[in-house]
Design a protein around this motif. Structure first.
Motif, short mmCIF file in Angstrom:
data_model
loop_
_atom_site.label_atom_id
_atom_site.label_comp_id
_atom_site.label_asym_id
_atom_site.label_seq_id
_atom_site.Cartn_x
_atom_site.Cartn_y
_atom_site.Cartn_z
N GLY A 1 -50.61 11.57 -64.30
CA GLY A 1 -51.26 10.61 -62.78
C GLY A 1 -50.90 9.84 -62.00
O GLY A 1 -50.69 9.68 -60.70
N HIS A 2 -50.75 8.88 -63.10
CA HIS A 2 -50.19 7.63 -62.25
C HIS A 2 -48.50 7.39 -61.82
O HIS A 2 -48.78 7.19 -60.51
CB HIS A 2 -50.44 6.18 -63.69
N ARG A 3 -47.60 8.20 -62.40
CA ARG A 3 -46.27 8.44 -61.80
C ARG A 3 -46.83 9.18 -60.18
O ARG A 3 -45.69 9.05 -59.76
CB ARG A 3 -45.58 8.80 -62.76
N PHE A 4 -47.51 10.50 -60.16
CA PHE A 4 -47.40 11.17 -59.59
C PHE A 4 -47.74 10.19 -58.28
O PHE A 4 -47.04 10.21 -57.34
CB PHE A 4 -48.74 11.96 -59.71
N ALA A 5 -49.55 9.43 -58.61
CA ALA A 5 -49.89 8.43 -57.68
C ALA A 5 -48.86 7.20 -56.45
O ALA A 5 -48.08 7.04 -55.44
CB ALA A 5 -50.53 8.12 -58.27
N LEU B 1 -46.72 6.48 -53.10
CA LEU B 1 -47.08 5.43 -52.59
C LEU B 1 -45.54 4.95 -51.65
O LEU B 1 -44.91 4.32 -50.95
CB LEU B 1 -47.93 4.02 -53.73
N LYS B 2 -44.54 4.80 -53.12
CA LYS B 2 -43.69 4.08 -52.58
C LYS B 2 -43.17 5.27 -51.61
O LYS B 2 -41.99 4.40 -50.45
CB LYS B 2 -42.56 4.84 -53.97
N HIS B 3 -42.74 6.50 -51.59
CA HIS B 3 -42.41 7.09 -50.57
C HIS B 3 -43.12 7.06 -49.02
O HIS B 3 -42.90 8.07 -48.17
CB HIS B 3 -41.70 9.03 -50.76
N GLY C 1 -44.22 12.95 -54.78
CA GLY C 1 -45.25 12.78 -56.64
C GLY C 1 -44.30 13.09 -57.18
O GLY C 1 -44.44 12.55 -58.02
N ARG C 2 -43.35 14.29 -57.15
CA ARG C 2 -42.65 14.76 -58.07
C ARG C 2 -41.52 13.64 -58.31
O ARG C 2 -41.07 13.94 -60.03
CB ARG C 2 -41.46 16.16 -57.65
N ALA C 3 -41.20 13.12 -57.45
CA ALA C 3 -40.17 12.29 -57.47
C ALA C 3 -40.67 11.10 -58.21
O ALA C 3 -39.48 9.98 -59.51
CB ALA C 3 -39.57 11.75 -56.52
N GLY C 4 -41.80 10.67 -58.14
CA GLY C 4 -42.32 9.23 -59.16
C GLY C 4 -42.70 9.81 -60.39
O GLY C 4 -42.63 9.37 -60.95
N LEU C 5 -42.96 11.28 -61.02
CA LEU C 5 -42.82 12.23 -61.45
C LEU C 5 -41.63 11.35 -62.75
O LEU C 5 -41.47 11.30 -64.30
CB LEU C 5 -42.90 13.50 -62.06
N ALA C 6 -40.58 11.74 -61.79
CA ALA C 6 -39.21 12.00 -62.38
C ALA C 6 -39.30 10.99 -62.94
O ALA C 6 -38.33 10.60 -63.77
CB ALA C 6 -38.04 12.90 -61.45
N ALA C 7 -39.34 9.85 -62.14
CA ALA C 7 -38.23 8.41 -62.03
C ALA C 7 -39.56 7.81 -62.89
O ALA C 7 -38.73 6.17 -63.35
CB ALA C 7 -38.52 7.67 -60.71
N ASP C 8 -40.57 8.15 -63.52
CA ASP C 8 -41.42 6.44 -64.21
C ASP C 8 -41.75 6.03 -63.55
O ASP C 8 -42.28 4.85 -63.91
CB ASP C 8 -40.83 5.95 -65.45
N LEU C 9 -42.45 6.26 -62.27
CA LEU C 9 -42.80 5.29 -61.32
C LEU C 9 -43.44 4.45 -61.33
O LEU C 9 -44.99 4.59 -62.39
CB LEU C 9 -42.73 5.80 -60.09
N ALA C 10 -44.41 3.30 -61.45
CA ALA C 10 -45.85 2.45 -61.82
C ALA C 10 -46.35 2.24 -60.17
O ALA C 10 -46.05 2.03 -59.49
CB ALA C 10 -45.76 1.83 -62.72
N LEU C 11 -47.59 2.19 -60.54
CA LEU C 11 -48.45 2.12 -59.21
C LEU C 11 -48.54 0.27 -59.79
O LEU C 11 -48.78 -0.45 -60.39
CB LEU C 11 -49.64 2.21 -59.14
N PRO C 12 -48.44 -0.17 -57.92
CA PRO C 12 -48.82 -2.04 -58.73
C PRO C 12 -50.36 -2.11 -58.58
O PRO C 12 -51.34 -1.13 -58.61
CB PRO C 12 -48.14 -2.21 -57.10
N PRO D 1 -33.66 8.88 -49.25
CA PRO D 1 -32.54 10.08 -50.01
C PRO D 1 -33.35 11.17 -50.88
O PRO D 1 -33.15 12.34 -51.01
CB PRO D 1 -31.52 9.40 -51.19
N VAL D 2 -34.57 11.22 -51.22
CA VAL D 2 -35.45 11.89 -52.34
C VAL D 2 -36.02 12.85 -50.72
O VAL D 2 -35.62 13.75 -51.36
CB VAL D 2 -36.59 11.35 -52.54
#
Length: 464
Positions: A287-291, A295-297, A374-385, A423-424
């Motif tokens: 859920g964290h990575r999805f959010a 936010l990033k995009h 959100g799917r890109a966040g899951l794949a890239a292991d992104l973190a919320l600020p 690009p995503v």
């Protein structure tokens, strides 16, 4: 997606015959096939009920030029869209045929657009959303989505038909609003129920003569389809009461504007990943990575969720429009408002609300874009600020910069530039659809290049 085969066409025809018989028993005589264009306007072609089986199997002809329509019905000529040649076939999704109870004798069905060879049209937003939902399912995830509907009610005046005449001037959120227009709202709720829509809440809103309606969460494709039924039901119920419904981002430059907030929750193995975790406010790692991906995009997504010049009249600080790219617990000034729900139902209710989107957005494009991010966040292991617990507009610029709180694009031009630089998004939308989105947005920028804010609001007031 695969080509429509002869076997599939026969199956659709037989199924449509059964559906038509049931609709006939309810007094339905015609079915409106709908799609939403790049500018966010719902377009339609209709068939008499007896032609529904043929339409289901072979589609209804429609020019691909609608991809290049601007909101004033002028037509661009882009790299992929525009021009007089070519044809597509509109195929109703039979699982989503519904009576349009506010318009007696009519049913409504969302249409997928295919080429004459039976191939999916590469610029069809509904087919894109279906594909993204399927890809998330392959990853082991599903999403529940809901849209809030805000609209302003105007009385009609034949002497000045396009002006805004508030149907009520009662106070914001006031019970007097409900009392004055109670019959209208009652008939609206009856029509939505009879059309199969589950309404969770309806209430007076902040702006003059403004109301809001919330529907039950569902899978994203069903939610986008329901958005069309809800909007056309509101429109028809309003007309029956001598009223006119405005879904534009701004009815006038001095008003607060209409939001089109989208709620999302990510689920895996039957559990909501927005609750029950060890992350901030109970977020799980997915859920964290999805959010974080959303936010990033979000800057590029603004070209999808805030697609009109009028959208940027609404995006003002301290107006609960979420103009800063940040998130926070129940923070209505953050672009992403995290909602836990009441203690005891959080495992079901926890979700993200995207505050900055508005009703000019094509719901299929908007939901597809959010899921892609959100799917890109899951794949890239992104973190919320770090979450933001205050109105960012109340912080000085130096503090916002130190805390990484950036303003979202303030103009449609800047939003398009952010979209094209992401690009995503461009890859997932595909070259044809991404180019068409940019071309239509730039076409609207040119259309209103010399217009004042008042002229933009007036020109867009009744278009959506």
């Amino acid at each position: 997606m695969e080509l429509l085969t002869e076997q599939e066409r026969q199956h659709r025809s037989h199924r449509a015959t059964t559906i038509a018989a049931a609709l006939r028993d309810r007094g339905i005589v015609a079915v409106a096939l709908t799609w939403v264009d790049t500018s966010g306007i719902t377009r339609t072609k209709a068939v008499p009920l007896e032609r529904l089986p043929h339409a289901a199997a072979w589609g209804v002809g429609a020019s691909p030029v609608f991809d290049a329509f601007l909101l004033d019905d002028s037509i661009l000529s882009g790299h992929f869209a525009g021009g007089p040649t070519g044809d597509l076939r509109l195929h109703p999704d039979l699982a989503r045929v519904a009576p349009l109870a506010a318009l007696p004798g009519w049913a409504i069905a969302p249409a997928d657009r295919y080429t004459q060879d039976g191939a999916p049209h590469p610029r069809d937003p509904r087919l894109l959303l279906r594909r993204i939902v399927d890809e998330l399912a392959t990853d082991g995830f599903m999403v529940r989505a809901a849209i809030e509907f805000e609209w302003v009610v105007s009385r009609t005046d034949p002497a000045d038909p396009d002006a805004f005449h508030p149907a009520t001037t009662a106070p914001a959120y006031g019970a007097a609003k409900l009392v004055e227009l109670g019959g209208y709202l009652r008939d609206l709720l009856d029509a939505l129920r009879d059309s199969g829509i589950v309404v969770e809440q309806i209430h007076p809103e902040y702006a003059v003569s403004q109301f809001e309606l919330s529907i039950a969460a569902a899978d994203p494709l069903a939610t986008a389809d329901t958005a069309i039924v809800v909007r056309e039901t509101i429109r028809a119920a309003s007309a029956a009461h001598g009223l006119r419904a405005c879904f534009a981002p701004m009815v006038g430059v001095d008003e607060v504007g209409n939001g089109g907030h989208i709620h999302l929750s990510l689920w895996r193995d039957g559990r909501n990943t927005m609750a029950g975790g060890s992350g901030p406010f109970g977020l799980t790692d997915p859920g964290h990575r999805f959010a974080a991906g959303i936010l990033k995009h979000l800057p590029g997504l603004l070209a999808i969720g805030c697609p009109s010049m009028a959208s940027y009249l609404r995006l003002r600080p301290s107006h609960w429009a979420g103009i800063y790219a940040c998130w926070g617990l129940e923070n209505r000034e953050a672009a992403l408002r995290f909602i836990t729900g009441a203690d005891g139902e959080r495992e079901y209710a926890a979700n993200l609300e995207i505050k900055c989107f508005d009703p000019a957005a094509n719901p299929y494009l908007a939901l597809a874009g959010l899921l892609i991010a959100g799917r890109a966040g899951l794949a890239a292991d992104l973190a919320l600020p770090s979450p933001v617990a205050v109105d960012p507009a109340g912080l000085d610029r130096q503090t916002r910069h130190a805390e990484g709180i950036d303003a979202l694009p303030r103009t449609l031009h800047d939003a398009v530039a952010a979209f094209e630089a992401d690009p995503v998004l461009s890859c997932a939308f595909g070259a044809e659809l991404a180019d068409t989105i940019s071309s239509v947005r730039r076409g609207e920028i040119t259309l209103f290049a010399d217009a004042t804010p008042e002229q933009i609001a007036a020109a867009t007031r009744w278009r959506f």
